[in-house]
Design a protein around this motif. Structure first.
Motif, PDB file in Angstrom:
ATOM      1  N   SER A  91       1.349   3.614  -2.882  1.00 38.49           N
ATOM      2  CA  SER A  91       1.455   2.661  -3.988  1.00 38.49           C
ATOM      3  C   SER A  91       0.131   2.001  -4.331  1.00 38.49           C
ATOM      4  O   SER A  91      -0.022   1.473  -5.430  1.00 38.49           O
ATOM      5  N   LYS A  92      -0.809   1.979  -3.403  1.00 40.76           N
ATOM      6  CA  LYS A  92      -2.034   1.224  -3.607  1.00 40.76           C
ATOM      7  C   LYS A  92      -3.227   2.175  -3.651  1.00 40.76           C
ATOM      8  O   LYS A  92      -3.118   3.284  -4.100  1.00 40.76           O
ATOM      9  N   GLY A  93      -4.403   1.732  -3.185  1.00 41.72           N
ATOM     10  CA  GLY A  93      -5.587   2.570  -3.264  1.00 41.72           C
ATOM     11  C   GLY A  93      -5.903   2.928  -4.708  1.00 41.72           C
ATOM     12  O   GLY A  93      -5.657   2.157  -5.632  1.00 41.72           O
ATOM     13  N   TYR A  94      -6.460   4.126  -4.924  1.00 43.01           N
ATOM     14  CA  TYR A  94      -6.709   4.584  -6.295  1.00 43.01           C
ATOM     15  C   TYR A  94      -5.539   5.433  -6.796  1.00 43.01           C
ATOM     16  O   TYR A  94      -5.587   5.975  -7.901  1.00 43.01           O
ATOM     17  N   TRP A  95      -4.483   5.539  -5.985  1.00 41.89           N
ATOM     18  CA  TRP A  95      -3.300   6.288  -6.403  1.00 41.89           C
ATOM     19  C   TRP A  95      -2.389   5.417  -7.263  1.00 41.89           C
ATOM     20  O   TRP A  95      -2.006   5.809  -8.353  1.00 41.89           O
ATOM     21  N   GLY A  96      -2.001   4.262  -6.737  1.00 42.30           N
ATOM     22  CA  GLY A  96      -1.201   3.323  -7.511  1.00 42.30           C
ATOM     23  C   GLY A  96       0.175   3.841  -7.889  1.00 42.30           C
ATOM     24  O   GLY A  96       0.759   3.406  -8.872  1.00 42.30           O
ATOM     25  N   GLU A  97       0.722   4.757  -7.065  1.00 40.14           N
ATOM     26  CA  GLU A  97       2.012   5.378  -7.401  1.00 40.14           C
ATOM     27  C   GLU A  97       3.174   4.525  -6.883  1.00 40.14           C
ATOM     28  O   GLU A  97       4.014   4.970  -6.088  1.00 40.14           O
ATOM     29  N   CYS A  98       3.241   3.270  -7.370  1.00 37.58           N
ATOM     30  CA  CYS A  98       4.244   2.317  -6.863  1.00 37.58           C
ATOM     31  C   CYS A  98       5.676   2.812  -7.035  1.00 37.58           C
ATOM     32  O   CYS A  98       6.513   2.644  -6.145  1.00 37.58           O
ATOM     33  N   GLY A  99       5.963   3.390  -8.201  1.00 40.98           N
ATOM     34  CA  GLY A  99       7.330   3.801  -8.487  1.00 40.98           C
ATOM     35  C   GLY A  99       7.796   5.007  -7.703  1.00 40.98           C
ATOM     36  O   GLY A  99       9.002   5.292  -7.653  1.00 40.98           O
ATOM     37  N   GLN A 100       6.889   5.721  -7.069  1.00 39.63           N
ATOM     38  CA  GLN A 100       7.278   6.902  -6.295  1.00 39.63           C
ATOM     39  C   GLN A 100       7.901   6.533  -4.960  1.00 39.63           C
ATOM     40  O   GLN A 100       8.673   7.301  -4.397  1.00 39.63           O
ATOM     41  N   ARG A 101       7.516   5.353  -4.420  1.00 38.76           N
ATOM     42  CA  ARG A 101       8.053   4.811  -3.162  1.00 38.76           C
ATOM     43  C   ARG A 101       7.775   5.731  -1.978  1.00 38.76           C
ATOM     44  O   ARG A 101       8.687   6.224  -1.302  1.00 38.76           O
ATOM     45  N   GLY A 102       6.513   5.952  -1.704  1.00 41.84           N
ATOM     46  CA  GLY A 102       6.113   6.764  -0.557  1.00 41.84           C
ATOM     47  C   GLY A 102       5.320   5.943   0.444  1.00 41.84           C
ATOM     48  O   GLY A 102       4.416   5.200   0.068  1.00 41.84           O
ATOM     49  N   GLY A 103       5.641   6.055   1.716  1.00 46.44           N
ATOM     50  CA  GLY A 103       4.906   5.335   2.754  1.00 46.44           C
ATOM     51  C   GLY A 103       5.092   5.991   4.106  1.00 46.44           C
ATOM     52  O   GLY A 103       5.819   6.980   4.244  1.00 46.44           O
ATOM     53  N   TYR A 104       4.399   5.451   5.106  1.00 48.78           N
ATOM     54  CA  TYR A 104       4.616   5.898   6.490  1.00 48.78           C
ATOM     55  C   TYR A 104       4.291   4.768   7.449  1.00 48.78           C
ATOM     56  O   TYR A 104       3.622   3.800   7.094  1.00 48.78           O
ATOM     57  N   PHE A 105       4.809   4.879   8.667  1.00 52.98           N
ATOM     58  CA  PHE A 105       4.288   4.073   9.762  1.00 52.98           C
ATOM     59  C   PHE A 105       4.041   4.965  10.964  1.00 52.98           C
ATOM     60  O   PHE A 105       4.716   5.976  11.165  1.00 52.98           O
ATOM     61  N   GLU A 106       3.007   4.584  11.721  1.00 60.17           N
ATOM     62  CA  GLU A 106       2.654   5.284  12.963  1.00 60.17           C
ATOM     63  C   GLU A 106       2.821   4.318  14.122  1.00 60.17           C
ATOM     64  O   GLU A 106       2.386   3.164  14.053  1.00 60.17           O
TER      65      GLU A 106
ATOM     66  N   GLU B 254     -11.906  11.349 -11.034  1.00 58.24           N
ATOM     67  CA  GLU B 254     -10.853  10.382 -11.386  1.00 58.24           C
ATOM     68  C   GLU B 254     -10.748   9.264 -10.345  1.00 58.24           C
ATOM     69  O   GLU B 254     -10.695   8.081 -10.690  1.00 58.24           O
ATOM     70  N   SER B 255     -10.696   9.632  -9.066  1.00 53.54           N
ATOM     71  CA  SER B 255     -10.515   8.624  -8.013  1.00 53.54           C
ATOM     72  C   SER B 255     -11.724   7.701  -7.907  1.00 53.54           C
ATOM     73  O   SER B 255     -11.587   6.475  -7.772  1.00 53.54           O
ATOM     74  N   LYS B 256     -12.929   8.276  -8.001  1.00 56.09           N
ATOM     75  CA  LYS B 256     -14.146   7.474  -7.942  1.00 56.09           C
ATOM     76  C   LYS B 256     -14.217   6.520  -9.136  1.00 56.09           C
ATOM     77  O   LYS B 256     -14.606   5.350  -8.990  1.00 56.09           O
ATOM     78  N   GLY B 257     -13.816   6.996 -10.299  1.00 52.48           N
ATOM     79  CA  GLY B 257     -13.834   6.153 -11.493  1.00 52.48           C
ATOM     80  C   GLY B 257     -12.920   4.946 -11.362  1.00 52.48           C
ATOM     81  O   GLY B 257     -13.280   3.831 -11.767  1.00 52.48           O
ATOM     82  N   ILE B 258     -11.739   5.155 -10.772  1.00 48.07           N
ATOM     83  CA  ILE B 258     -10.787   4.047 -10.588  1.00 48.07           C
ATOM     84  C   ILE B 258     -11.363   3.015  -9.624  1.00 48.07           C
ATOM     85  O   ILE B 258     -11.348   1.806  -9.903  1.00 48.07           O
ATOM     86  N   LEU B 259     -11.879   3.467  -8.485  1.00 46.22           N
ATOM     87  CA  LEU B 259     -12.397   2.531  -7.484  1.00 46.22           C
ATOM     88  C   LEU B 259     -13.623   1.775  -7.991  1.00 46.22           C
ATOM     89  O   LEU B 259     -13.771   0.566  -7.735  1.00 46.22           O
ATOM     90  N   GLU B 260     -14.507   2.460  -8.697  1.00 42.29           N
ATOM     91  CA  GLU B 260     -15.695   1.779  -9.230  1.00 42.29           C
ATOM     92  C   GLU B 260     -15.295   0.729 -10.264  1.00 42.29           C
ATOM     93  O   GLU B 260     -15.874  -0.364 -10.314  1.00 42.29           O
TER      94      GLU B 260
END
Length: 481
Positions: A290-305, A355-361
Motif C-alpha cells: 500500500s505504501k512506498g512508490y507502489w501505493g496499491e492501497c486498494g489491493q490489500r496486500g501485506g505480510y508479516f515475518e 516510474e518508481s524513481k520518479g515517484i520517490l523523487e
C-alpha cells in the motif's frame, strides 16, 4: 421493551470504545461537503492513487494477465504485453491451485512467501524462513492477527508510541486490552528515549497491567521520523530485558526523503547484535504493497515475518489465519512483484525504474515543499518529514481559539481542522486522533497531493491559518510544547 442484540445499547462495549480518527468526524464532514459540490482535497489518509499517483505499469500488466488468463492464449498477446510480464503471469498462475479465483493456503502461496523470504535475505543479509512468513490482506490485518494472539484481557498492555497510528489504539480497544503510551519527543525530531519507555512500563505495572508487547512505527506515522541503528539497538535490548515481543511496523521502508538516516530493519539490527539477543528477542515485522512508490492501497496486500516465535505459537497463529481461509490472491501476486521487481536486462526494467524513481523523487520534493510551507505560517512549527507519507505540524492555538472551541463543544485541534476544511476543502486529521501531550495541538496531512498542486494548496493553507490566528489572537498566549 427488551433490547435486541444489535440495538446500540446492547452492543459490545469494546466496539463502542473503538475510535479511528483517520475516518472520523473530519472525514465524514468532508464527504458531506463533497456531496454538496465542494472540491475536497482528501489528505486525511495515505491513499496515493486517490490523489493522482499513477500505478506502476509492470505489476498491473502481470496482474491483468493473471486476472484474464485467456489473454495468454491469444496469439497477439505479445503485441500488447511485454515478454517479461507474460512470463511472470505464467509463473504466478503456476503457483496457484486454479488461478486467482481459487483459495490459497491460509498463510499465502508458498512460492510468493519464498519470494518474500528471498527479499528479506537480500535486504538484511540474513536467512529468512518462508514458513515463518504469512501473507495478509494489507499489513493492518496482520497487526490485528498478532495483537489478537497477544492480548488476553484488559490486564494486558501494549506499549505504543504517541503520537501513534490509530490502527493500534482502535485494535487494542476492540480486543479489550490496554494501550500503554510512550511519548516521542517533538523537540528532538520525534526521537525515542528509552528512559521514557522504562517509566511507561513501571507506571503500567504499578497499576497491575502486564506489559506484553511494544510497537514501533519506522519510519513514523504520523511523525515521519526514521529510527537510527543505535536507537533500534536500545529498543531491542529493552525488549530483551523486559521480555516483550517487538512489533515492527515497517510499511514505509521505501519512503525515505533524506540520506542521513536510511531505513534499517529491526530484523537486521537484531541479527547484527548476536547472541543472546538474536536468539531470544521475539520480533514480528510488517510490510505492505500500500505504501512506498507502489501505493496499491486498494489491493490489500501485506505480510508479516516472525523471528524467535516458538513453533507451537506459529501453529496457533496459523489456526487463527485459517478462519478467513485465504488472503486475497491477486494481492499476494502484487506482493510477489514488489519484493521481486524487474531486474537489469529485463525488458520492463528501464520503465519500472524510471516510474518508481520518479515517484520517490517527487515525494522527496513534496516533503520539503510542505515542511517549508507549514514553517512559513503564523504559529505553526513542523519537523521535516524524514520518511513515510505525512507531515505533522504543531498548531500553536491562541487562547481565543481555545475558548471558541470550548464554546462549540469541540476539541481545539478538531475545531481548527473543521474551520480549515470549510474554508479550503483541505481534509486533514486532528492530532488528538493520534495522541499528543496535554495542551499541545497538531494536525496530520499526507504529502501526497500532486506536486504541481502543492504550492497552491500550501498557499491556501497559509491564507486560512494566518487569518484564523489574527481572528482569534489575543494577549493570553499560545499552547506550546
Amino acid at each position: 421493551m427488551a433490547l435486541k442484540a444489535l440495538d446500540y445499547d446492547s452492543l459490545n462495549e469494546n466496539v463502542k470504545k473503538c475510535q479511528y480518527a483517520v475516518r472520523g468526524e473530519l472525514y465524514l464532514r468532508a464527504s458531506e461537503l463533497q456531496k454538496e459540490g465542494k472540491k475536497i482535497i482528501f489528505t486525511n489518509v495515505g491513499n496515493p492513487h486517490a490523489l493522482g499517483q499513477k500505478p506502476l505499469t509492470f505489476p498491473r500488466q502481470v496482474v491483468a494477465l493473471c486476472q484474464a488468463p485467456f489473454l495468454l492464449e491469444d496469439p497477439n498477446v505479445g503485441m500488447i504485453f511485454p515478454a517479461d510480464a507474460i512470463a511472470r503471469a505464467r509463473h504466478y498462475l503456476s503457483l496457484t491451485s486454479g488461478g486467482l479465483g481459487a483459495y490459497s493456503d491460509s498463510r499465502g502461496l508458498p512460492g510468493v512467501r519464498k519470494e518474500v523470504a528471498d527479499f528479506i535475505q537480500r535486504r538484511d543479509g540474513y536467512p529468512s524462513d518462508p514458513e515463518l512468513i504469512f501473507l495478509t490482506d494489507g499489513a493492518s490485518k496482520g497487526v490485528m492477527q498478532i495483537l489478537n494472539c497477544v492480548i488476553r484481557g484488559d490486564g494486558d498492555g501494549i506499549l505504543v508510541p504517541v503520537p501513534q497510528y490509530p490502527l493500534y489504539s482502535a485494535t487494542i480497544s476492540l480486543l479489550g486490552g490496554t494501550l500503554v503510551p510512550y511519548y516521542l519527543d517533538e523537540s528532538e525530531n520525534w526521537g525515542l528515549d528509552v528512559n521514557n519507555l522504562r517509566q511507561s512500563v513501571a507506571q503500567a505495572r504499578s497499576q497491575g497491567i502486564s506489559v506484553r508487547a511494544m510497537v514501533i512505527i519506522n519510519p513514523g506515522n504520523p511523525t515521519g521520523q526514521c529510527l537510527s541503528e543505535a536507537n533500534l539497538r536500545e529498543i531491542l535490548k529493552f525488549c530483551y530485558n523486559e521480555k516483550l515481543v517487538l512489533l515492527g511496523d515497517e510499511v514505509y521502508q521505501q519512503n525515505i526523503y533524506q540520506d542521513e538516516r536510511p531505513f534499517i530493519s529491526s530484523k537486521k539490527v537484531l541479527m547484527d547484535m548476536g547472541s543472546p539477543f538474536s536468539k531470544e528477542v521475539q520480533l514480528v515485522s510488517f510490510h505492505t504493497v500500500s505504501k512506498g512508490y507502489w501505493g496499491e492501497c486498494g489491493q490489500r496486500g501485506g505480510y508479516f515475518e516472525m523471528t524467535n516465535i516458538p513453533p507451537r505459537v506459529v501453529e496457533e497463529i496459523y489456526k487463527v489465519a485459517s478462519i478467513a481461509l485465504s488472503p486475497n490472491v491477486s494481492a499476494q501476486i502484487f506482493m510477489g512483484l514488489m519484493v521481486s521487481p524487474p531486474k537489469p536486462g529485463d525488458i520492463s526494467y528501464d520503465q519500472f525504474t524510471r516510474e518508481s524513481k520518479g515517484i520517490l523523487e517527487s515525494l522527496r520534493r513534496r516533503a520539503k515543499i510542505m515542511t517549508d510551507g507549514f514553517n512559513s505560517c503564523k504559529n505553526v512549527v513542523c519537523n521535516f518529514t524524514e520518511g513515510a507519507m505525512y507531515s505533522f505540524p504543531q498548531i500553536r492555538l491562541p487562547a481565543g481559539a481555545l475558548q471558541a472551541a470550548k464554546q462549540a463543544g469541540k476539541v481545539p485541534d478538531v475545531f481548527y481542522c473543521l474551520k480549515l476544511l470549510e474554508a479550503t476543502g483541505i481534509s486533514t486529521v486532528p492530532g488528538s486522533g493520534f495522541g499528543q501531550k496535554e495542551g499541545v495541538f497538531h494536525l496530520r496531512t499526507t504529502i501526497l497531493p500532486a506536486e504541481e498542486e502543492m504550492p497552491e494548496i500550501m498557499d491556501s493553507f497559509k491564507k486560512f491559518n494566518d487569518e484564523f490566528m489574527t481572528q482569534y489572537d489575543n494577549t493570553v498566549g499560545y499552547s506550546r510544547m
